[in-house]
Scaffold this motif. Structure first.
Motif, short mmCIF file in Angstrom:
data_model
loop_
_atom_site.label_atom_id
_atom_site.label_comp_id
_atom_site.label_asym_id
_atom_site.label_seq_id
_atom_site.Cartn_x
_atom_site.Cartn_y
_atom_site.Cartn_z
N ALA A 1 0.87 -1.18 0.00
CA ALA A 1 0.00 0.00 0.00
C ALA A 1 0.90 1.23 0.00
CB ALA A 1 -0.92 -0.01 1.21
N SER A 2 0.97 1.92 -1.13
CA SER A 2 1.98 2.97 -1.28
C SER A 2 1.50 4.38 -0.98
CB SER A 2 2.53 2.95 -2.71
OG SER A 2 1.53 3.34 -3.63
N ASN A 3 0.17 4.61 -0.90
CA ASN A 3 -0.27 5.99 -0.73
C ASN A 3 -1.14 6.21 0.51
OD1 ASN A 3 -2.40 4.59 -2.05
ND2 ASN A 3 -3.21 6.49 -2.89
N ILE A 4 -0.87 5.44 1.57
CA ILE A 4 -1.55 5.66 2.85
C ILE A 4 -0.78 6.69 3.66
CG2 ILE A 4 -2.11 4.63 5.09
CD1 ILE A 4 -2.85 2.09 3.70
N PHE A 5 -1.51 7.67 4.19
CA PHE A 5 -0.90 8.71 5.02
C PHE A 5 -1.66 8.79 6.34
CE2 PHE A 5 -1.03 13.21 6.43
CZ PHE A 5 0.31 13.37 6.74
N PHE A 6 -0.91 8.81 7.45
CA PHE A 6 -1.51 8.89 8.77
C PHE A 6 -1.56 10.35 9.24
CE2 PHE A 6 -0.42 4.47 8.56
CZ PHE A 6 -1.40 3.84 9.31
N GLY B 1 -10.19 6.82 8.42
CA GLY B 1 -9.33 7.50 9.39
C GLY B 1 -8.04 7.98 8.77
N VAL B 2 -7.41 7.12 7.97
CA VAL B 2 -6.19 7.51 7.26
C VAL B 2 -6.57 8.33 6.04
CG1 VAL B 2 -4.91 5.48 8.03
CG2 VAL B 2 -6.20 5.40 5.88
N GLU B 3 -5.56 8.95 5.44
CA GLU B 3 -5.75 9.67 4.19
C GLU B 3 -4.97 8.97 3.09
OE1 GLU B 3 -4.55 13.67 4.89
OE2 GLU B 3 -6.09 14.04 6.43
N PHE B 4 -5.39 9.19 1.85
CA PHE B 4 -4.70 8.58 0.71
C PHE B 4 -4.14 9.70 -0.16
CE2 PHE B 4 -7.92 5.61 2.13
CZ PHE B 4 -7.15 4.46 2.33
N THR B 5 -2.83 9.70 -0.33
CA THR B 5 -2.16 10.76 -1.05
C THR B 5 -2.41 10.64 -2.55
OG1 THR B 5 -0.12 9.47 -1.22
CG2 THR B 5 -0.36 10.91 0.70
N ASP B 6 -2.03 11.67 -3.29
CA ASP B 6 -2.25 11.71 -4.74
C ASP B 6 -1.71 10.44 -5.41
OD1 ASP B 6 -0.96 12.58 -7.59
OD2 ASP B 6 -2.85 13.62 -7.20
N ALA C 1 2.21 9.24 -6.04
CA ALA C 1 2.67 8.05 -5.31
C ALA C 1 3.21 7.00 -6.28
CB ALA C 1 1.54 7.48 -4.47
N ALA C 2 2.51 6.80 -7.38
CA ALA C 2 2.93 5.79 -8.36
C ALA C 2 4.25 6.19 -9.02
CB ALA C 2 1.83 5.61 -9.41
N LYS C 3 4.40 7.47 -9.34
CA LYS C 3 5.66 7.94 -9.93
C LYS C 3 6.82 7.69 -8.99
CE LYS C 3 4.08 11.53 -13.13
NZ LYS C 3 4.00 12.98 -13.41
N ASN C 4 6.60 7.95 -7.73
CA ASN C 4 7.65 7.72 -6.73
C ASN C 4 8.02 6.25 -6.65
OD1 ASN C 4 9.36 8.44 -4.46
ND2 ASN C 4 7.80 7.48 -3.15
N MET C 5 7.00 5.38 -6.66
CA MET C 5 7.26 3.94 -6.61
C MET C 5 8.05 3.47 -7.83
SD MET C 5 6.15 2.50 -3.83
CE MET C 5 6.91 3.95 -3.10
N VAL C 6 7.65 3.92 -9.00
CA VAL C 6 8.31 3.50 -10.23
C VAL C 6 9.76 3.97 -10.26
CG1 VAL C 6 8.36 3.84 -12.74
CG2 VAL C 6 6.21 3.29 -11.60
N ASN C 7 10.00 5.18 -9.81
CA ASN C 7 11.38 5.69 -9.76
C ASN C 7 12.25 4.85 -8.83
OD1 ASN C 7 10.86 7.77 -11.54
ND2 ASN C 7 10.37 9.25 -9.94
N ILE C 8 11.69 4.50 -7.67
CA ILE C 8 12.44 3.66 -6.72
C ILE C 8 12.71 2.28 -7.31
CG2 ILE C 8 12.31 2.46 -4.50
CD1 ILE C 8 10.76 4.90 -3.43
#
Length: 643
Positions: free
Chosen positions: A148-153, A208-213, A217-224
């Motif tokens: 889960a790559s775009n969960i924000f607390f 309760g949590v938020e989901f980021t853009d 998030a996907a661009k960040n994952m692909v770059n990594i």
């Protein structure tokens, strides 16, 4: 001499043959990768029935699904098995989600490598998901990885998480939830990450949590995955979905924005893609819902450093497939826990027959596809009134209207016996203040003017958002879809129990019953309509409600759940051979919602309401200003001509 030449030739041929790499069948398999996938399983462990073209078919079931998975593994032991989320919530098995986490544990035993969270994994709120993750972890059963790559607390003003979110964050660490995972198969390094889509996010109000853009998030994952992990293949488990409206087709947009994703398993919209959607070099795959199909992809790398699709198919899970005994036993084990921990409190059993229906109701796939009355919606809304009347007895205060949104109906009934399991599936969403599965019924009061607004909301919003379509008991109305938005209703009234018509008084308070979630959603109509419409649920004394859970309706000490109201209503029907029979009354529409599709100008503009008058006035002012502007321009041109 000739003999020596022959020997030399043979030796040369052998040497050349040894130098050229010969690929056997097994070696050929090393150059391709098989991916099995599912999504939107929704706890449908048992096979279920659907009606297609007048024929009742039996589909799905984890025991049959696993038989097909095993068969595919025999062909390719190194295949990948992944899931796109919403693996829970949808049948009676969800009732032990927090205590026993059956979904993750069964998926683990079926050999799933990776899954992600869908919006329904948050139905029992942050605390419920936290408990489910820990129950799975503490079971010591094999479990799938979760990405889960775009969960924000979100943190409060004191920079501290709430106790519920702190509990969820800790449980995710304990379980091992990650942004992404790396899996190696056949020498390929595969990077897999998970994503919650925008529309799915909007359907998780209790998370309760938020989901980021999602794109960021996907661009960040692909770059990594590309630059740091140096993977050969990138797979996104995207709980976002596709749509025929390309502007809303989130996974197609994702593929266009981030072309380096090789495969997208597209969940949430329950789409069945018999052919994949190809965007650039990205393969977008979907296999439907509830385990009715197993998706199969076979890809191979090319010399152009891109992956090429060799095979894509959906394997139907039909009743011709044998059931795997191990998974069948596992399901029966969890079934016994459901009975002990949940159904016993209601004095009902899992397979108990509640009624017989001599006809099929609207299939779930078609429910809400047409804007109008629906026979299943009639049955459910009527059941709410019956259940409250039965629970309150002599203290019953008449209910004017019961409301059921299309989006809360999760199943349907086919011709035949209707069991407790079937009924729960139809109204399976949510949790109450008692932390017990199933949304409870609550009682609120609306003014007559607000009841008219309810009809207008349905008439105007449902064509844009089918899940918002309303089915009602007690409130009848006619609307013309050709009229101006928020001015489509041409007739609205209350129908008394004896079938007679009652005119609605604008300032009078009327009792309304709906599910907890549905009643809460009524209160946000003002925001969604830019303040043009207003619905404010109130107490009997007219005081706006702030705590909706304080208005839950109880029977014998427990909340009246939406599904339980339907179960009690089915049991009340007249019996034949000892079994209640669904009346023919519910086989056809009753004129509760009439569509008057008159396209004439008079039909479009007659009897305008306040909103229409305001909009017409604005349009008239704009037209007047345009006319004046044109007149000024003409005058100036004439002056220039004469000059």
């Amino acid at each position: 001499m000739k003999r020596n030449i022959k020997v030399l030739l043979i030796l040369m041929i052998l040497l050349i043959a040894m130098a050229i790499p010969h690929k056997t069948f097994v070696e050929e398999g090393k150059n391709s990768l098989t991916i099995l996938f599912t999504h939107d399983l929704h706890d449908h462990y048992y096979p279920f029935q659907v009606e297609e073209k007048g024929q009742i078919k039996t589909l799905g079931g984890y025991a049959r699904l696993y038989s097909v998975i095993k068969s595919e593994r025999e062909k390719d032991p190194n295949l990948l098995l992944i899931d796109g989320g919403d693996f829970s919530m949808g049948t009676l098995f969800q009732t032990i989600f927090s205590t026993d986490s059956p979904a993750l544990r069964i998926m683990g035993k079926m050999g799933y490598d990776v899954t992600t969270f869908g919006n329904h994994e948050f139905d029992f709120r942050a605390e419920g998901l936290a408990e489910s993750l820990m129950a799975a972890k503490n079971s010591r059963d094999p479990l799938p990885e979760i990405v889960a790559s775009n969960i924000f607390f979100p943190e409060d003003d004191n920079e501290l998480l709430s106790p519920e979110l702190e509990k969820l964050k800790k449980s995710m660490v304990e379980y091992g939830v990650k942004d992404y995972v790396i899996i190696e198969r056949k020498g390929f390094k595969i990077g897999i990450f998970g994503l919650m889509g925008k529309e799915a996010d909007s359907n998780a109000p209790m998370a309760g949590v938020e989901f980021t853009d999602q794109i960021k998030a996907a661009k960040n994952m692909v770059n990594i995955l590309k630059d740091e992990e140096n993977v050969d293949l990138i797979i996104c488990l995207s709980h976002s979905g596709t749509s025929s409206d390309k502007s809303k087709s989130e996974d197609e947009i994702l593929a266009k924005e981030i072309p380096d994703i090789d495969v997208i398993i597209s969940a949430h919209t329950h789409t069945t893609l018999h052919e994949p959607i190809i965007v650039g070099n990205t393969i977008i795959a979907s296999c439907g819902q509830y385990g009715e199909n197993l998706g199969i992809i076979n890809i191979s790398p090319g010399q152009d450093n891109k992956w090429h699709l060799k095979d894509y198919r959906l394997e139907p899970i039909t009743d011709s497939i044998p059931m795997d005994e191990t998974i069948s036993e596992e399901i029966e084990y969890y079934k016994s826990i459901v009975q002990d921990k949940y159904l016993d409190r209601f004095n009902l059993t899992f397979d108990e027959v509640l009624a017989y229906s001599p006809f099929s109701f609207t299939p779930l796939g078609k429910l809400g596809s047409e804007h109008g009355e629906d026979i299943l919606g009639n049955l459910i809304s009527d059941s709410y009134i019956y259940a409250v009347k039965k629970a309150e007895g002599e203290n019953y205060e008449p209910i004017a209207v019961a409301i059921v949104p299309n989006g809360t109906i999760r199943g349907s009934f086919v011709k035949g016996y209707i069991t407790v399991d079937h009924v729960f599936t139809v109204s399976s969403l949510g949790i109450g203040a008692d932390k017990v599965s199933g949304y409870p019924l609550i009682s609120v009061y609306l003014t007559g003017k607000e009841l008219k607004t309810v009809a207008e909301v349905d008439a105007s919003i449902a064509p844009i958002m089918s899940v918002a379509q309303l089915y009602t008991s007690g409130l009848n109305y006619t609307f013309n879809p050709n009229r101006l938005i928020f001015n489509k209703v041409t007739d609205v009234y209350l129908e008394r129990e004896d079938g007679s018509r009652e005119e609605i008084e604008d300032d009078k308070l009327y009792r309304v019953v709906a599910g907890l979630y549905s009643a809460q959603m009524l209160s946000i109509v003002g925001d969604k309509s830019f303040g043009l419409l207003s619905i404010v649920p109130k107490t009997k004394d007219g005081v706006p409600i702030e705590d909706f859970e304080a208005h839950i309706i109880y029977d014998s000490g427990h909340e009246i759940k939406e599904w339980l109201a339907l179960a009690e209503y089915l049991k009340s029907f007249d019996k034949e051979n000892g079994i209640p029979q669904v009346p023919e009354y519910y086989s056809q529409k009753q004129g509760r919602k009439i569509v008057d599709d008159d396209p004439s100008i008079i039909a479009r503009i007659k009897n305008p309401n306040r909103i229409a008058l305001i909009l017409y006035s604005i349009i008239l002012i704009i037209l007047t200003l345009i006319a004046l502007l044109i007149r000024i321009i003409i005058r100036r041109r004439k002056k220039k001509t004469f000059a």
